[in-house]
Design a protein around this motif. Structure first.
Motif, PDB file in Angstrom:
ATOM      1  N   ALA A 103      26.348 -19.906  13.968  1.00 60.35           N
ATOM      2  CA  ALA A 103      25.463 -18.746  14.151  1.00 60.35           C
ATOM      3  C   ALA A 103      25.705 -17.711  13.060  1.00 60.35           C
ATOM      4  O   ALA A 103      24.751 -17.167  12.481  1.00 60.35           O
ATOM      5  CB  ALA A 103      25.692 -18.131  15.528  1.00 60.35           C
TER       6      ALA A 103
ATOM      7  N   MET B  47      24.370 -18.922   9.644  1.00 61.18           N
ATOM      8  CA  MET B  47      22.904 -18.910   9.662  1.00 61.18           C
ATOM      9  C   MET B  47      22.364 -17.490   9.481  1.00 61.18           C
ATOM     10  O   MET B  47      21.473 -17.245   8.657  1.00 61.18           O
ATOM     11  CB  MET B  47      22.423 -19.485  10.998  1.00 61.18           C
TER      12      MET B  47
ATOM     13  N   VAL C 141      20.129 -16.022   6.331  1.00 63.09           N
ATOM     14  CA  VAL C 141      18.802 -15.461   6.601  1.00 63.09           C
ATOM     15  C   VAL C 141      18.710 -14.012   6.136  1.00 63.09           C
ATOM     16  O   VAL C 141      17.728 -13.593   5.514  1.00 63.09           O
ATOM     17  CB  VAL C 141      18.476 -15.581   8.111  1.00 63.09           C
TER      18      VAL C 141
ATOM     19  N   LEU D 106      18.337 -13.876   2.414  1.00 62.76           N
ATOM     20  CA  LEU D 106      17.017 -14.368   2.032  1.00 62.76           C
ATOM     21  C   LEU D 106      15.957 -13.277   2.218  1.00 62.76           C
ATOM     22  O   LEU D 106      15.156 -12.991   1.318  1.00 62.76           O
ATOM     23  CB  LEU D 106      16.682 -15.582   2.899  1.00 62.76           C
ATOM     24  N   LEU D 107      15.977 -12.631   3.403  1.00 57.83           N
ATOM     25  CA  LEU D 107      14.954 -11.618   3.699  1.00 57.83           C
ATOM     26  C   LEU D 107      15.145 -10.376   2.844  1.00 57.83           C
ATOM     27  O   LEU D 107      14.185  -9.792   2.355  1.00 57.83           O
ATOM     28  CB  LEU D 107      14.993 -11.252   5.190  1.00 57.83           C
TER      29      LEU D 107
ATOM     30  N   ALA E  66      13.804 -11.185  -0.565  1.00 62.94           N
ATOM     31  CA  ALA E  66      12.340 -11.217  -0.588  1.00 62.94           C
ATOM     32  C   ALA E  66      11.766  -9.806  -0.563  1.00 62.94           C
ATOM     33  O   ALA E  66      10.837  -9.478  -1.296  1.00 62.94           O
ATOM     34  CB  ALA E  66      11.806 -12.022   0.596  1.00 62.94           C
ATOM     35  N   HIS E  67      12.382  -8.961   0.285  1.00 66.56           N
ATOM     36  CA  HIS E  67      11.830  -7.613   0.423  1.00 66.56           C
ATOM     37  C   HIS E  67      12.015  -6.804  -0.854  1.00 66.56           C
ATOM     38  O   HIS E  67      11.119  -6.090  -1.289  1.00 66.56           O
ATOM     39  CB  HIS E  67      12.468  -6.876   1.600  1.00 66.56           C
TER      40      HIS E  67
ATOM     41  N   LEU F 197       9.562  -8.162  -3.559  1.00 64.92           N
ATOM     42  CA  LEU F 197       8.134  -7.905  -3.375  1.00 64.92           C
ATOM     43  C   LEU F 197       7.839  -6.431  -3.096  1.00 64.92           C
ATOM     44  O   LEU F 197       6.687  -5.999  -3.144  1.00 64.92           O
ATOM     45  CB  LEU F 197       7.587  -8.749  -2.213  1.00 64.92           C
TER      46      LEU F 197
ATOM     47  N   LYS G 107       5.477  -4.219  -5.387  1.00 63.37           N
ATOM     48  CA  LYS G 107       4.080  -4.627  -5.320  1.00 63.37           C
ATOM     49  C   LYS G 107       3.436  -4.172  -4.009  1.00 63.37           C
ATOM     50  O   LYS G 107       2.286  -3.744  -3.980  1.00 63.37           O
ATOM     51  CB  LYS G 107       3.991  -6.160  -5.462  1.00 63.37           C
ATOM     52  N   GLN G 108       4.232  -4.239  -2.910  1.00 62.14           N
ATOM     53  CA  GLN G 108       3.707  -3.791  -1.611  1.00 62.14           C
ATOM     54  C   GLN G 108       3.442  -2.286  -1.634  1.00 62.14           C
ATOM     55  O   GLN G 108       2.413  -1.829  -1.150  1.00 62.14           O
ATOM     56  CB  GLN G 108       4.712  -4.124  -0.505  1.00 62.14           C
TER      57      GLN G 108
ATOM     58  N   ASN H 284       0.294  -1.574  -3.307  1.00 62.86           N
ATOM     59  CA  ASN H 284      -0.857  -1.872  -2.442  1.00 62.86           C
ATOM     60  C   ASN H 284      -1.110  -0.742  -1.453  1.00 62.86           C
ATOM     61  O   ASN H 284      -2.256  -0.376  -1.203  1.00 62.86           O
ATOM     62  CB  ASN H 284      -0.615  -3.173  -1.663  1.00 62.86           C
ATOM     63  N   VAL H 285      -0.015  -0.198  -0.877  1.00 64.90           N
ATOM     64  CA  VAL H 285      -0.162   0.887   0.098  1.00 64.90           C
ATOM     65  C   VAL H 285      -0.763   2.111  -0.593  1.00 64.90           C
ATOM     66  O   VAL H 285      -1.646   2.780  -0.059  1.00 64.90           O
ATOM     67  CB  VAL H 285       1.200   1.235   0.742  1.00 64.90           C
TER      68      VAL H 285
ATOM     69  N   ASP I  52      -4.381   1.558  -1.178  1.00 60.96           N
ATOM     70  CA  ASP I  52      -5.105   1.647   0.078  1.00 60.96           C
ATOM     71  C   ASP I  52      -5.299   3.112   0.490  1.00 60.96           C
ATOM     72  O   ASP I  52      -6.365   3.491   0.987  1.00 60.96           O
ATOM     73  CB  ASP I  52      -4.345   0.879   1.167  1.00 60.96           C
TER      74      ASP I  52
ATOM     75  N   LYS J  87      -8.082   4.509  -1.387  1.00 56.88           N
ATOM     76  CA  LYS J  87      -9.359   4.062  -0.829  1.00 56.88           C
ATOM     77  C   LYS J  87      -9.729   4.895   0.386  1.00 56.88           C
ATOM     78  O   LYS J  87     -10.901   5.192   0.624  1.00 56.88           O
ATOM     79  CB  LYS J  87      -9.269   2.583  -0.426  1.00 56.88           C
TER      80      LYS J  87
ATOM     81  N   GLU K 200       5.595 -10.717   4.303  1.00 51.78           N
ATOM     82  CA  GLU K 200       5.934  -9.966   3.083  1.00 51.78           C
ATOM     83  C   GLU K 200       5.039 -10.403   1.924  1.00 51.78           C
ATOM     84  O   GLU K 200       4.555  -9.570   1.152  1.00 51.78           O
ATOM     85  CB  GLU K 200       7.401 -10.220   2.699  1.00 51.78           C
TER      86      GLU K 200
ATOM     87  N   LYS L 172       1.541  -9.029   2.346  1.00 50.65           N
ATOM     88  CA  LYS L 172       1.490  -7.599   2.051  1.00 50.65           C
ATOM     89  C   LYS L 172       1.478  -7.348   0.552  1.00 50.65           C
ATOM     90  O   LYS L 172       0.908  -6.374   0.081  1.00 50.65           O
ATOM     91  CB  LYS L 172       2.694  -6.893   2.680  1.00 50.65           C
ATOM     92  N   ALA L 173       2.135  -8.253  -0.190  1.00 56.38           N
ATOM     93  CA  ALA L 173       2.217  -8.058  -1.639  1.00 56.38           C
ATOM     94  C   ALA L 173       0.987  -8.590  -2.353  1.00 56.38           C
ATOM     95  O   ALA L 173       0.551  -8.028  -3.348  1.00 56.38           O
ATOM     96  CB  ALA L 173       3.476  -8.725  -2.182  1.00 56.38           C
TER      97      ALA L 173
ATOM     98  N   TYR M 290      -3.230  -7.687   0.542  1.00 58.14           N
ATOM     99  CA  TYR M 290      -2.997  -6.533   1.420  1.00 58.14           C
ATOM    100  C   TYR M 290      -4.095  -6.368   2.472  1.00 58.14           C
ATOM    101  O   TYR M 290      -3.809  -6.139   3.644  1.00 58.14           O
ATOM    102  CB  TYR M 290      -2.877  -5.259   0.584  1.00 58.14           C
TER     103      TYR M 290
END
Lengths: 227, 209
Positions: free
Chosen positions: A22, A25, A29, A32-33, A36-37, A40, A43-44, A47-48, A51, A54, B88, B91-92, B95
């Motif tokens: 456990a 693992m 994980v 990894l997360l 990734a966060h 990315l 870029k996220q 996007n916000v 938005d 807009k 994720e 979102k990237a 969106y």
């Protein structure tokens, strides 16, 4: 079912194995997360930000465009603080930054000056926010935009719909040069001394929240609006 | 590439006689939620397919090491990790789609199809069979979503994938009206029911004795 003993002779059912499994693992994980966060994330955020721009354009009744960024740059002229003095250049302002609710966007739509004021408040289940666009007289509503985090679909969530937003057009937030805001009232009722629109049936708490949100958000800019 | 009979069944059965939605009646909740328009249905179907397939392979590779007592937790962690990654990425890179799917991306974690396939198939079978089973199950789910969304968007708003199909004056003047009821969740359930009815009428194996 999974083999109870593997070839090395220790049991996959032992407590030590289960706990170590456990832990390993979860650590894998988590890495990894997190990776990734952070990879990315930029870029996220971009996007916000796009938005949000807009949403501001939507308050100005500009919903058809091919390049939101270019349209935003073209229509938003200045960033003003709550006294109406220029705060910083439009290009340097972060529309999602910590002071996003403390500025006025001075815009120019087909040559006419409009002021867009950010609004934020609390709905029934979560945050609600929006942008209100005023004409040059700082009173007549030119356009409005609402959004919400988690209002009830079909009831409170109806505040985003044109049927609700369009009621605000051409209402006035001032009477006799005093800030009165616009009330959201139950259908058939009226508000004393100020302009009002109909609320949403079944979405009473969200409707009142919108009413409070408009008033408190405009209050912050009272000095500028009544100047 | 030729597949053994067992592998072929693992891949094709979920698409037809063992469909996760219409035969196993799993994943109904999300099938109702995202099918008002075709586009989110396609994205949801695709996302679930990718996640079931990858989760099946991962669990299948781990199946001999997973401690029996925490196997459900391990499965959940694998699924939740994959779903968070997909969310994720959406979102990237998409969106608008992620805003539209909003909570449903998170709901993939609780989609019974995933846990069902992991526990019932991937824990007992090799990675390749599990991959086929995962893709099959995901596509079987996506198939139903797309059929339901097709009818709901066409009859409810007169569009398909956002393109205008029925909103022309000549059609509207002839007395045709879009049916707003199609956009509400209960109609998805009724369409699902009609599909199940049709399938059972055409396949004797699915009929109760």
């Amino acid at each position: 079912m999974a083999a109870n003993n593997n070839s090395k002779g220790f049991s996959t059912n032992s407590n030590t194995y289960t706990i170590v499994y456990a832990i390993v693992m979860v650590v894998i994980v988590a890495f990894l997360l997190a990776f990734a966060h952070s990879a990315l994330g930029p870029k996220q955020d971009e996007n916000v930000r796009l938005d949000t721009k807009k949403q501001i354009l939507s308050a100005l009744n500009i919903n058809e465009f091919t390049d939101a960024q270019a349209t935003f740059t073209k229509n938003v002229v200045k960033i003003l603080d709550n006294n109406g003095t220029e705060k910083c250049a439009v290009a340097d302002f972060d529309v999602t930054g910590s002071d996003k609710n403390d500025v006025i966007y001075q815009c120019s739509v087909n040559g006419a000056t409009k002021y867009v004021i950010p609004m934020n408040g609390n709905g029934l289940w979560g945050a609600i926010w929006g942008y209100i666009a005023l004409d040059e007289n700082k009173s007549t509503v030119y356009g409005i935009y609402f959004n919400h985090a988690s209002e009830t679909a079909g009831l409170g969530a109806e505040i985003v719909k044109p049927a609700f937003c369009n009621q605000f057009k051409n209402k006035n937030i001032k009477r006799d040069d005093k800030l009165t805001s616009i009330a959201v009232v139950k259908k058939g009722q009226s508000a004393e001394g100020k302009d009002y629109v109909d609320g949403i049936s079944g979405g009473t708490i969200t409707s009142s929240a919108v009413s409070v949100m408009i008033e408190t958000s405009l209050k912050k800019f009272e000095g500028f609006l009544t100047k | 590439m030729s597949l053994s009979k067992k592998n072929k069944e693992a891949f094709l059965n979920p698409l037809t006689i063992n469909n996760p939605v219409t035969v196993q009646v799993l994943g109904i909740c999300s099938a109702l939620a995202v099918t008002a328009q075709l586009e989110p249905a396609l994205v949801m179907g695709l996302a679930v397919t990718v996640i079931v397939a990858v989760a099946n392979v991962v669990i299948s590779l781990l199946r001999n090491t997973v401690p029996n007592r925490i196997r459900i937790i391990v499965q959940l962690v694998v699924v939740a990790t994959l779903v968070t990654l997909v969310s994720e990425v959406l979102k990237a890179f998409a969106y608008d789609v992620s805003v539209q799917l909003s909570v449903y991306v998170g709901l993939i974690i609780t989609n019974c199809i995933l846990m069902g396939r992991l526990e019932a198939f991937a824990m007992q079978n090799g990675p390749f069979e599990s991959l086929l089973d995962g893709i099959g199950s995901g596509l079987g789910y996506a198939k139903i979503l797309v059929i339901v969304a097709f009818f709901r968007e066409l009859l409810g708003s007169g569009k398909l994938l956002g393109f205008n199909i029925l909103n022309y004056d000549c059609i509207q003047n002839a007395g045709y009206q879009n049916n707003g009821l199609m956009l509400l969740a209960p109609m998805a359930l009724i369409i699902c029911g009609c599909i199940i009815w049709w399938e059972r009428a055409h396949n004797k194996d699915l009929q109760e004795k």
